[in-house]
Design a protein around this motif. Structure first.
Motif, PDB file in Angstrom:
ATOM      1  N   GLN A  16       8.255 -18.517  -5.488  1.00 56.97           N
ATOM      2  CA  GLN A  16       7.671 -19.884  -5.512  1.00 56.97           C
ATOM      3  C   GLN A  16       6.099 -19.710  -6.010  1.00 56.97           C
ATOM      4  OE1 GLN A  16       9.271 -22.689  -2.115  1.00 56.97           O
ATOM      5  NE2 GLN A  16       8.353 -24.006  -3.586  1.00 56.97           N
ATOM      6  N   VAL A  17       5.456 -18.625  -5.067  1.00 56.20           N
ATOM      7  CA  VAL A  17       4.081 -18.578  -5.181  1.00 56.20           C
ATOM      8  C   VAL A  17       3.758 -17.265  -6.391  1.00 56.20           C
ATOM      9  CG1 VAL A  17       3.384 -19.197  -3.206  1.00 56.20           C
ATOM     10  CG2 VAL A  17       3.843 -16.702  -3.517  1.00 56.20           C
ATOM     11  N   GLN A  18       4.651 -16.930  -7.049  1.00 57.55           N
ATOM     12  CA  GLN A  18       4.565 -16.111  -8.079  1.00 57.55           C
ATOM     13  C   GLN A  18       4.223 -14.599  -7.673  1.00 57.55           C
ATOM     14  OE1 GLN A  18       1.658 -17.987 -10.626  1.00 57.55           O
ATOM     15  NE2 GLN A  18       3.157 -19.571 -11.259  1.00 57.55           N
ATOM     16  N   LEU A  19       4.805 -14.107  -6.711  1.00 59.30           N
ATOM     17  CA  LEU A  19       4.737 -13.051  -6.121  1.00 59.30           C
ATOM     18  C   LEU A  19       5.729 -12.259  -6.079  1.00 59.30           C
ATOM     19  CD1 LEU A  19       2.163 -13.092  -3.270  1.00 59.30           C
ATOM     20  CD2 LEU A  19       1.845 -12.376  -5.676  1.00 59.30           C
ATOM     21  N   SER A  20       6.975 -12.420  -6.883  1.00 63.35           N
ATOM     22  CA  SER A  20       8.157 -11.833  -7.023  1.00 63.35           C
ATOM     23  C   SER A  20       7.695 -10.367  -7.313  1.00 63.35           C
ATOM     24  CB  SER A  20       9.217 -12.406  -7.880  1.00 63.35           C
ATOM     25  OG  SER A  20       9.644 -13.505  -7.532  1.00 63.35           O
ATOM     26  N   GLY A  21       8.436  -9.427  -6.945  1.00 66.58           N
ATOM     27  CA  GLY A  21       8.240  -7.609  -7.350  1.00 66.58           C
ATOM     28  C   GLY A  21       7.210  -7.389  -6.383  1.00 66.58           C
ATOM     29  N   PHE A  22       6.713  -7.986  -5.538  1.00 69.04           N
ATOM     30  CA  PHE A  22       5.524  -7.512  -4.685  1.00 69.04           C
ATOM     31  C   PHE A  22       6.100  -7.186  -3.273  1.00 69.04           C
ATOM     32  CE2 PHE A  22       3.123  -9.319  -8.448  1.00 69.04           C
ATOM     33  CZ  PHE A  22       2.016  -8.391  -8.445  1.00 69.04           C
ATOM     34  N   GLU A  23       7.005  -7.386  -2.867  1.00 67.43           N
ATOM     35  CA  GLU A  23       7.749  -7.234  -1.752  1.00 67.43           C
ATOM     36  C   GLU A  23       7.447  -5.927  -0.778  1.00 67.43           C
ATOM     37  OE1 GLU A  23       9.971  -7.904  -4.442  1.00 67.43           O
ATOM     38  OE2 GLU A  23       9.825  -9.721  -4.476  1.00 67.43           O
ATOM     39  N   ASP A  24       7.450  -4.933  -1.564  1.00 66.63           N
ATOM     40  CA  ASP A  24       7.011  -3.689  -0.873  1.00 66.63           C
ATOM     41  C   ASP A  24       5.621  -3.237  -1.015  1.00 66.63           C
ATOM     42  OD1 ASP A  24       9.732  -3.334  -0.067  1.00 66.63           O
ATOM     43  OD2 ASP A  24      10.184  -2.573  -2.052  1.00 66.63           O
ATOM     44  N   ASN A  25       4.452  -3.871  -1.553  1.00 68.70           N
ATOM     45  CA  ASN A  25       3.178  -3.632  -1.616  1.00 68.70           C
ATOM     46  C   ASN A  25       2.585  -4.035  -0.509  1.00 68.70           C
ATOM     47  OD1 ASN A  25       4.383  -4.038  -4.424  1.00 68.70           O
ATOM     48  ND2 ASN A  25       1.939  -4.069  -5.085  1.00 68.70           N
ATOM     49  N   PRO A  26       1.596  -3.086   0.032  1.00 73.66           N
ATOM     50  CA  PRO A  26       0.943  -3.425   1.200  1.00 73.66           C
ATOM     51  C   PRO A  26       0.001  -4.384   0.852  1.00 73.66           C
ATOM     52  CG  PRO A  26       0.679  -1.113   0.548  1.00 73.66           C
ATOM     53  CD  PRO A  26       1.477  -1.829  -0.673  1.00 73.66           C
ATOM     54  N   VAL A  27      -0.388  -5.187   1.857  1.00 72.27           N
ATOM     55  CA  VAL A  27      -1.109  -6.490   1.708  1.00 72.27           C
ATOM     56  C   VAL A  27      -2.706  -5.961   1.200  1.00 72.27           C
ATOM     57  CG1 VAL A  27      -2.431  -8.455   2.865  1.00 72.27           C
ATOM     58  CG2 VAL A  27       0.177  -8.062   3.309  1.00 72.27           C
ATOM     59  N   GLN A  28      -3.062  -4.928   1.580  1.00 73.13           N
ATOM     60  CA  GLN A  28      -4.522  -4.533   1.277  1.00 73.13           C
ATOM     61  C   GLN A  28      -4.398  -3.829   0.005  1.00 73.13           C
ATOM     62  OE1 GLN A  28      -2.458  -3.472   3.792  1.00 73.13           O
ATOM     63  NE2 GLN A  28      -2.815  -1.226   4.286  1.00 73.13           N
ATOM     64  N   SER A  29      -3.545  -3.998  -0.836  1.00 75.76           N
ATOM     65  CA  SER A  29      -3.552  -3.409  -2.351  1.00 75.76           C
ATOM     66  C   SER A  29      -3.545  -4.829  -3.216  1.00 75.76           C
ATOM     67  CB  SER A  29      -2.226  -2.659  -2.546  1.00 75.76           C
ATOM     68  OG  SER A  29      -0.853  -3.467  -2.829  1.00 75.76           O
ATOM     69  N   LEU A  30      -3.309  -5.790  -2.623  1.00 78.04           N
ATOM     70  CA  LEU A  30      -3.167  -7.047  -3.308  1.00 78.04           C
ATOM     71  C   LEU A  30      -4.720  -7.790  -3.616  1.00 78.04           C
ATOM     72  CD1 LEU A  30      -0.564  -9.050  -1.429  1.00 78.04           C
ATOM     73  CD2 LEU A  30      -0.314  -7.528  -3.755  1.00 78.04           C
ATOM     74  N   SER A  31      -4.644  -8.265  -4.892  1.00 75.37           N
ATOM     75  CA  SER A  31      -6.118  -8.909  -5.279  1.00 75.37           C
ATOM     76  C   SER A  31      -6.466 -10.156  -3.988  1.00 75.37           C
ATOM     77  CB  SER A  31      -6.193  -9.346  -6.467  1.00 75.37           C
ATOM     78  OG  SER A  31      -5.146 -10.701  -6.721  1.00 75.37           O
ATOM     79  N   ALA A  32      -7.498 -10.487  -4.095  1.00 72.91           N
ATOM     80  CA  ALA A  32      -7.925 -11.912  -3.546  1.00 72.91           C
ATOM     81  C   ALA A  32      -7.049 -13.099  -3.758  1.00 72.91           C
ATOM     82  CB  ALA A  32      -9.368 -11.966  -3.484  1.00 72.91           C
ATOM     83  N   GLY A  33      -6.701 -13.272  -4.898  1.00 72.78           N
ATOM     84  CA  GLY A  33      -5.937 -14.349  -5.592  1.00 72.78           C
ATOM     85  C   GLY A  33      -4.523 -14.192  -5.007  1.00 72.78           C
ATOM     86  N   GLN A  34      -4.059 -12.760  -5.044  1.00 72.54           N
ATOM     87  CA  GLN A  34      -2.705 -12.720  -4.620  1.00 72.54           C
ATOM     88  C   GLN A  34      -2.324 -12.629  -2.809  1.00 72.54           C
ATOM     89  OE1 GLN A  34      -2.301  -8.563  -6.445  1.00 72.54           O
ATOM     90  NE2 GLN A  34      -1.201  -9.478  -8.090  1.00 72.54           N
ATOM     91  N   GLU A  35      -3.517 -12.323  -2.337  1.00 73.25           N
ATOM     92  CA  GLU A  35      -3.702 -12.504  -0.916  1.00 73.25           C
ATOM     93  C   GLU A  35      -3.678 -14.287  -0.572  1.00 73.25           C
ATOM     94  OE1 GLU A  35      -6.403 -10.531   1.645  1.00 73.25           O
ATOM     95  OE2 GLU A  35      -6.420  -8.748   0.070  1.00 73.25           O
ATOM     96  N   ARG A  36      -4.130 -14.808  -1.293  1.00 74.12           N
ATOM     97  CA  ARG A  36      -4.301 -16.322  -1.340  1.00 74.12           C
ATOM     98  C   ARG A  36      -2.934 -16.919  -1.342  1.00 74.12           C
ATOM     99  NH1 ARG A  36      -8.291 -19.725   0.718  1.00 74.12           N
ATOM    100  NH2 ARG A  36      -9.511 -18.206   0.153  1.00 74.12           N
ATOM    101  N   ARG A  37      -2.268 -16.453  -2.565  1.00 74.84           N
ATOM    102  CA  ARG A  37      -0.628 -16.767  -2.792  1.00 74.84           C
ATOM    103  C   ARG A  37       0.173 -16.470  -1.610  1.00 74.84           C
ATOM    104  NH1 ARG A  37       0.259 -16.361  -8.989  1.00 74.84           N
ATOM    105  NH2 ARG A  37      -1.826 -17.052  -9.779  1.00 74.84           N
ATOM    106  N   LEU A  38       0.013 -15.274  -1.276  1.00 75.32           N
ATOM    107  CA  LEU A  38       0.727 -14.941  -0.084  1.00 75.32           C
ATOM    108  C   LEU A  38       0.670 -15.581   1.365  1.00 75.32           C
ATOM    109  CD1 LEU A  38       2.645 -12.669   1.238  1.00 75.32           C
ATOM    110  CD2 LEU A  38       0.647 -11.477   1.975  1.00 75.32           C
ATOM    111  N   SER A  39      -0.716 -16.165   1.565  1.00 74.18           N
ATOM    112  CA  SER A  39      -0.868 -17.180   2.571  1.00 74.18           C
ATOM    113  C   SER A  39      -0.220 -18.373   2.567  1.00 74.18           C
ATOM    114  CB  SER A  39      -2.372 -17.471   2.684  1.00 74.18           C
ATOM    115  OG  SER A  39      -3.045 -16.473   3.074  1.00 74.18           O
TER     116      SER A  39
END
Length: 104
Positions: A16-39
């Motif tokens: 739903q937040v367009q992060l499919s495929g990032f399930e195994d990525n460490p949070v610290q490797s995400l961009s600021a926008g991706q971290e916002r979407r993860l929240s």
């Protein structure tokens, strides 16, 4: 961001937040926008009636802003509430939305 077995609800929230495929990525490797979407995905996994969001559009591109606005509208349409602060102009249209401007 590990998605273990039986985490279908988490996978749906990530989609739903367009992060499919990032399930195994460490949070610290995400961009600021991706971290916002993860929240936001966290809100979807542990649903609650009231969302309190502080500057939810920060670090998001146009599609990210549209995504957040749509999620907020869904929250309201399902009987929930959203309280938020923002310096961005909003283009949300829903009968029960109330705006309070604190600018002078």
């Amino acid at each position: 961001m590990r998605a273990g077995a039986g985490s279908e609800h988490l996978l749906q929230a990530l989609e739903q937040v367009q992060l499919s495929g990032f399930e195994d990525n460490p949070v610290q490797s995400l961009s600021a926008g991706q971290e916002r979407r993860l929240s936001l995905a966290r809100l979807l996994v542990a649903p609650c009636w009231l969302w309190v969001l502080d500057e939810p559009f920060t670090a998001l591109d146009r599609s990210g802003v549209a995504l957040v606005q749509n999620l907020m509208l869904q929250q309201i349409a399902q009987g929930g509430a959203v309280i938020m602060t923002s310096h961005h102009d909003l283009s949300l249209h829903f009968p029960s939305i109330q705006y309070i401007s604190l600018s002078s």
